[in-house]
Design a protein around this motif. Sequence first.
Motif, short mmCIF file in Angstrom:
data_model
loop_
_atom_site.label_atom_id
_atom_site.label_comp_id
_atom_site.label_asym_id
_atom_site.label_seq_id
_atom_site.Cartn_x
_atom_site.Cartn_y
_atom_site.Cartn_z
N LYS A 1 0.75 -1.21 0.02
CA LYS A 1 0.01 0.13 0.05
C LYS A 1 0.74 1.39 -0.09
N TRP B 1 -3.72 0.94 -3.87
CA TRP B 1 -4.53 -0.55 -3.62
C TRP B 1 -3.52 -1.52 -4.27
N CYS C 1 -10.73 -5.57 -4.54
CA CYS C 1 -11.25 -4.90 -3.48
C CYS C 1 -12.66 -5.07 -3.57
#
Length: 331
Positions: free
Chosen positions: A96, A106, A189
């Motif tokens: 990150k 991300w 995600c």
Amino acid sequence: MVVLSKPVIEHYSLVKISKSQTLSPSGTPIIDLSKQDCKYQLVKACQEFGFFKVINHGIPNEFISKLETEAIKFFSLPLSEKEKAGPASPFGYGNKNIGQNGDVGWVEYLLLTANPGLHYDKFAAFFGVSPENFLYAVNSYISAIKEMGSEILELLADGLNIQPRNVFSKLVMNEQSDSVFRVNHYPPCPQLGDLTGKNLIGFGEHTDPQIISILRSNNTSGLQISLKDGSWLSVPPDQNSFFVIVGDSLQVLTNGRFKSVRHRVLANGFQSRISMIYFGGPPLSERIAPLPSLMKGEEDSLYKEFTWFEYKRSACKTRLEDNRLGLFEKI
Ligand code: GA4
């Protein structure tokens, strides 16, 4: 599928992409390296986009898939294990955080020197019983990509009609070349699932400081390049091809004829993206200045003098999206 620690997506920038911004496969400059006259198309692509896709590159698929398999194995380890290979400064595992100045994305990654044989000592400890497979796969992949990069740089010198033809390639082939290799993993995600049409910034917009970057990804989309009018174009993924990106140093060596292109990567809600990028850089002591053989008549350098060491030192103090070359432009 590899799941990172519980996502807090508010910390990452969200962007909306619309279909009309997707670069059609035919719109991407595609260079067939097996064609005799590709040198002129290469030059054109570097001038107009600072970006192109390479086909018929001759890199055996086994080098690529072997490294991808090893990378997936690594990223599938528990976070606590992967963190033993960190931090990524200067080389190792990063998660990150990108660079030293507060950029986040991300993404998790491995940042390695591209000099052969240098990985073993550091990584032996981290890869448990058998780091050899990963390191062997990395080293074979890098040497094949380096050769291809050198060929492309020689074709570019030919296309520009400058001598000797290794004027660019010798910089990345030099034993002291300061080249870097990066393996990025953009995990899906899951929280994005509810936000239709939204993507998360995986790796924020930037230009690459080096001479040439050669990127290969799996078949997951995400890469975008910025056009002259500031709009973003999505590059359709192609796991059988390589994408080549002009770096800041090549822009300077050509006195602005070639453009270092701003690019970024978006992560999504459902598919992992794995990319591997070789960043071909010069030796630290190399003076980066427009090639005299390219300068026409009274043409002046657009840039102040600097060595690669100086540029790199300055780049390390910048944020990802900063205009690093701006600091070296003559007013
Ligand atoms: C961008 C290109 C390469 O990934 C990289 C990056 C480097 C890093 O991840 O440490 C930098 C970035 C990159 C440019 C500005 C600085 C340094 C992160 C950052 C904010 C390895 C490189 O050489 O320059």
